[in-house]
Design an enzyme around this catalytic site. Structure first.
Site, PDB file in Angstrom:
ATOM      1  N   LYS A 173       0.838  -1.280   0.107  1.00 45.55           N
ATOM      2  CA  LYS A 173      -0.166  -0.002   0.103  1.00 45.55           C
ATOM      3  C   LYS A 173       0.919   1.242   0.298  1.00 45.55           C
ATOM      4  O   LYS A 173       1.493   1.532   0.981  1.00 45.55           O
ATOM      5  CB  LYS A 173      -0.919   0.095   1.320  1.00 45.55           C
ATOM      6  CG  LYS A 173      -1.929   1.164   1.130  1.00 45.55           C
ATOM      7  CD  LYS A 173      -2.660   1.573   2.391  1.00 45.55           C
ATOM      8  CE  LYS A 173      -2.016   2.798   3.026  1.00 45.55           C
ATOM      9  NZ  LYS A 173      -2.201   3.994   2.249  1.00 45.55           N
ATOM     10  N   GLU A 248       9.952   1.747  10.186  1.00 43.39           N
ATOM     11  CA  GLU A 248      10.966   2.904  10.150  1.00 43.39           C
ATOM     12  C   GLU A 248       9.904   4.107  10.364  1.00 43.39           C
ATOM     13  O   GLU A 248       9.186   4.284   9.584  1.00 43.39           O
ATOM     14  CB  GLU A 248      11.518   2.816   8.784  1.00 43.39           C
ATOM     15  CG  GLU A 248      12.504   1.456   8.234  1.00 43.39           C
ATOM     16  CD  GLU A 248      13.636   1.278   9.170  1.00 43.39           C
ATOM     17  OE1 GLU A 248      14.108   2.742   9.785  1.00 43.39           O
ATOM     18  OE2 GLU A 248      14.116   0.393   9.033  1.00 43.39           O
ATOM     19  N   CYS A 282      12.771  11.909   6.197  1.00 44.62           N
ATOM     20  CA  CYS A 282      12.772  11.536   7.490  1.00 44.62           C
ATOM     21  C   CYS A 282      14.416  11.971   7.980  1.00 44.62           C
ATOM     22  O   CYS A 282      14.623  12.022   9.295  1.00 44.62           O
ATOM     23  CB  CYS A 282      12.374   9.880   7.684  1.00 44.62           C
ATOM     24  SG  CYS A 282      13.429   9.053   6.741  1.00 44.62           S
ATOM     25  N   GLU A 384       8.191  16.273  15.515  1.00 48.25           N
ATOM     26  CA  GLU A 384       8.574  16.187  13.981  1.00 48.25           C
ATOM     27  C   GLU A 384       7.807  17.238  13.231  1.00 48.25           C
ATOM     28  O   GLU A 384       6.559  17.411  13.361  1.00 48.25           O
ATOM     29  CB  GLU A 384       8.347  14.722  13.664  1.00 48.25           C
ATOM     30  CG  GLU A 384       9.033  14.586  12.121  1.00 48.25           C
ATOM     31  CD  GLU A 384       8.893  13.209  11.702  1.00 48.25           C
ATOM     32  OE1 GLU A 384       7.991  12.481  12.167  1.00 48.25           O
ATOM     33  OE2 GLU A 384       9.828  12.629  11.030  1.00 48.25           O
TER      34      GLU A 384
HETATM   35  P1  NDP Z   1       1.838   7.942   7.983  1.00 51.19           P
HETATM   36  O1  NDP Z   1       2.301   7.230   9.245  1.00 51.19           O
HETATM   37  O2  NDP Z   1       0.741   9.022   8.102  1.00 51.19           O
HETATM   38  O3  NDP Z   1       1.695   7.020   6.786  1.00 51.19           O
HETATM   39  C1  NDP Z   1       2.480   6.131   6.194  1.00 51.19           C
HETATM   40  C2  NDP Z   1       1.586   5.058   5.441  1.00 51.19           C
HETATM   41  O4  NDP Z   1       0.831   4.333   6.295  1.00 51.19           O
HETATM   42  C3  NDP Z   1       0.831   5.386   4.603  1.00 51.19           C
HETATM   43  O5  NDP Z   1       0.603   4.540   3.515  1.00 51.19           O
HETATM   44  C4  NDP Z   1      -0.618   5.509   5.499  1.00 51.19           C
HETATM   45  O6  NDP Z   1      -1.783   5.619   4.662  1.00 51.19           O
HETATM   46  C5  NDP Z   1      -0.465   4.429   6.054  1.00 51.19           C
HETATM   47  N1  NDP Z   1      -1.226   4.197   7.327  1.00 51.19           N
HETATM   48  C6  NDP Z   1      -1.986   5.285   8.094  1.00 51.19           C
HETATM   49  N2  NDP Z   1      -2.627   4.909   9.177  1.00 51.19           N
HETATM   50  C7  NDP Z   1      -2.566   3.574   9.303  1.00 51.19           C
HETATM   51  C8  NDP Z   1      -3.148   2.385   9.825  1.00 51.19           C
HETATM   52  N3  NDP Z   1      -3.871   2.752  10.729  1.00 51.19           N
HETATM   53  N4  NDP Z   1      -2.587   1.244   9.739  1.00 51.19           N
HETATM   54  C9  NDP Z   1      -1.845   0.980   8.529  1.00 51.19           C
HETATM   55  N5  NDP Z   1      -1.379   1.869   7.842  1.00 51.19           N
HETATM   56  C10 NDP Z   1      -1.623   3.242   7.974  1.00 51.19           C
HETATM   57  O7  NDP Z   1       3.198   8.915   7.560  1.00 51.19           O
HETATM   58  P2  NDP Z   1       3.328   9.726   6.272  1.00 51.19           P
HETATM   59  O8  NDP Z   1       2.830   9.240   5.034  1.00 51.19           O
HETATM   60  O9  NDP Z   1       2.540  11.037   6.647  1.00 51.19           O
HETATM   61  O10 NDP Z   1       4.921  10.085   6.266  1.00 51.19           O
HETATM   62  C11 NDP Z   1       5.620  11.011   6.899  1.00 51.19           C
HETATM   63  C12 NDP Z   1       6.276   9.914   8.181  1.00 51.19           C
HETATM   64  O11 NDP Z   1       7.067   9.088   7.746  1.00 51.19           O
HETATM   65  C13 NDP Z   1       7.063  10.890   8.751  1.00 51.19           C
HETATM   66  O12 NDP Z   1       6.856  10.630  10.324  1.00 51.19           O
HETATM   67  C14 NDP Z   1       8.434  10.420   8.543  1.00 51.19           C
HETATM   68  O13 NDP Z   1       9.601  10.693   9.600  1.00 51.19           O
HETATM   69  C15 NDP Z   1       8.286   8.922   8.353  1.00 51.19           C
HETATM   70  N6  NDP Z   1       9.386   8.430   7.505  1.00 51.19           N
HETATM   71  C16 NDP Z   1      10.249   7.624   8.200  1.00 51.19           C
HETATM   72  C17 NDP Z   1      11.145   7.190   7.273  1.00 51.19           C
HETATM   73  C18 NDP Z   1      11.895   6.122   7.670  1.00 51.19           C
HETATM   74  O14 NDP Z   1      12.829   5.506   7.126  1.00 51.19           O
HETATM   75  N7  NDP Z   1      12.370   6.228   9.106  1.00 51.19           N
HETATM   76  C19 NDP Z   1      11.190   7.528   5.895  1.00 51.19           C
HETATM   77  C20 NDP Z   1      10.323   8.590   5.437  1.00 51.19           C
HETATM   78  C21 NDP Z   1       9.303   8.950   6.161  1.00 51.19           C
HETATM   79  P3  NDP Z   1      -2.438   7.001   4.174  1.00 51.19           P
HETATM   80  O15 NDP Z   1      -1.376   7.887   3.243  1.00 51.19           O
HETATM   81  O16 NDP Z   1      -3.365   6.643   3.376  1.00 51.19           O
HETATM   82  O17 NDP Z   1      -2.856   7.680   5.426  1.00 51.19           O
END
Ligand code: NDP
Length: 482
Positions: A173, A248, A282, A384
């Protein structure tokens, strides 16, 4: 209007609900696509397809699987311009950046895991002259990969490639905010000969599709990249089901600058570390700690360097900072700038939205923003923001720099600038983070372990770590008669 479809069993299909979400181009602030609003019924169809495909894919030889992954890499590379444009229209980042970073990295991910998987071997332990052990590794089965919006195809491919290379079938997803390039990947996979059902891509909302993937009893492992809160929610569901998890999560990375640094290099790299991809990486260094003896000089040079980073239409080569990915995220970033003022900070550069004339006049753009005068442990310095906002904080001693840098719940990455080798090693050893860059930033060797400590994650990706994550190990012990 471009309508995106789910990719199940090698075919593009409408979501069972037949409902679609709005997909926005953030640079123009307008709807330009329709994204499936899928739910657990679509996930169930994908699992059914993956279950059948697993019989086939897990029996391919490692070399056969690698050949197909290399063809996928080639397929993306052949369409690099098209993928880069799609990424930019969906995410808001400059087109030149999609061309030199996002899409080439997706190609590298496929190439890297296609080839690295060929050299992953089992282990052998001789206990004594009669007893020896060897380790078998088999694919887990069906696995779930959930990725965020900041580096869409880059991170999507980083997750799915080790899973596929080791013979698993994947239910993936992408973020519903940036689904376009993942959707295009299905065409490339079909052209490369990936058997039907090996990779299934379901679009939709996290709480609907993401949580259905997390909760499905036949999906045995979850590899997730995203926010810390979402990671906690995934763990709440998956941990009692004893699923393997790689998480991550978020970061609030310190950039520690000592007064014996190579000044010019430090200023340039710090600006890139702060504002590349609009600060939506990130690994961005968003808390800049500067030794007090260098503070004023660094501040002045840094402001001048950042002023060169022109905000503009992502399609223009001259734009260094593109649009913020979505309206809610744009508002979130602005709310943190307002909070910084409430917490006593002074905005020394930027501090608000930018109107980009022409086709981008309704887009979501924010000026690169530099703030000083905040306490190292205020909310702006602990939470963040994930946007083009950095803070400058002076420190006097190495011990103080470490205390400030380690003061958040996060521990993903850190940058250290000094020409003193002993100091660099001392600080690197004591910093609480999974990744440390010394005199550089975002240099990524795909063989190295990638991940965070504290609330930045659990587990490591990269190299053999990710390949091993997507396997089950079995030890076989043999005793031979004397
Ligand atoms: P989210 O946690 O909001 O979303 C990440 C993914 O999870 C999306 O596909 C999202 O879908 C999905 N998701 C949301 N809610 C759920 C749930 N309850 N169960 C399962 N999946 C779910 O993060 P963002 O997309 O806003 O990305 C930003 C964040 O990602 C920042 O905190 C950043 O630091 C982190 N990040 C970490 C990295 C690392 O390697 N450590 C690298 C890049 C980013 P949907 O978009 O539809 O809500």
């Amino acid at each position: 209007m471009q309508r995106i479809l789910n990719f199940i069993n090698g075919e593009y299909v409408a979501p069972v609900s037949n409902q679609y979400l709005k997909g926005f181009n953030p640079a123009i602030g307008a709807v330009y696509s329709e994204v499936p609003d899928s739910d657990e019924r679509d996930v169930a169809l994908a699992v059914k397809a993956a279950t059948a495909a697993f019989e086939v894919w897990s029996n391919y030889t490692q070399e056969q699987r690698s050949d197909i992954l290399l063809k996928i890499a080639q397929g993306i590379e052949n369409r690099l311009e098209e993928f880069a444009l799609a990424e930019t229209n969906d995410q808001g980042k400059p087109l030149w950046l999609s061309k030199v970073m996002d899409i080439p990295r997706a190609v590298s991910n496929f190439k890297f895991y296609a080839t690295t998987a060929l050299s992953l071997s089992g282990e052998f332990h001789k206990t004594d002259s009669q007893i020896f052990n060897y380790t078998l590794r088999s694919p887990i089965g069906i696995v779930g990969c959930i990725s965020p919006w900041n580096l869409p195809l880059y991170l999507f491919s980083w997750k799915i490639t080790p899973a596929l290379a080791m013979g698993n079938c994947v239910i993936a997803k992408p973020s519903e905010i940036t689904p376009m390039t993942a959707s295009m990947l299905g065409e490339v996979c079909n052209a490369a000969g990936l058997p039907k059902g090996v990779l299934n891509i379901i679009h939709g909302l996290g709480p609907k599709v993401g949580s259905s993937i997390t909760a499905h009893q036949d999906i045995k492992a979850i590899s997730f990249t995203g926010g810390t809160k979402t990671g906690a929610e995934i763990s709440r569901i998956a941990a009692p089901m004893f699923k393997k998890m790689s998480l991550e999560l978020g970061g609030k990375n310190p950039n520690i600058i000592f007064d014996d640094c190579d000044f010019e290099k430090t200023v340039k790299i710090s600006a890139a570390a702060a504002f590349t991809n609009q600060g939506e990486i990130c690994l961005c260094g968003s808390r800049i700690f500067i030794q007090d003896t260098l503070y004023e000089r660094f501040k002045n040079a840094f402001v001048e360097e950042v002023k060169k980073r022109k905000v503009g239409d992502p399609l223009l080569d001259t734009s260094r900072v593109g649009a913020i990915v979505s309206k809610p995220h744009f508002e979130k970033v602005l709310s943190y700038i307002a909070l910084a003022k409430e917490e006593g900070g002074s905005i020394i550069l930027g501090g608000g939205p930018v109107e980009v004339p022409g086709r981008c006049k309704d887009g979501w753009f924010i000026e690169p923003t530099i703030i000083e005068g905040l306490a190292y442990d205020c909310r702006v310095n602990r939470e963040e923001i994930f946007g083009p906002v950095v803070t400058l904080v002076p420190f006097s001693t190495e011990a103080e720099a470490l205390k400030m840098a380690n003061s958040t719940q996060y521990g993903l990455a850190c940058t250290i600038f000094t020409e003193n080798l002993s100091k660099a090693h001392r600080v690197a050893a004591k910093i609480e983070s999974g990744i440390v860059w010394i005199n550089c930033w975002l240099e990524r060797d795909l063989r190295t372990p990638f991940g965070g400590v504290k609330q930045s994650g659990v587990g490591r990706e990269g190299g053999f770590e990710a390949l091993k994550f997507f396997t089950e190990e079995k030890n076989v012990c043999i005793k031979i008669d004397s």
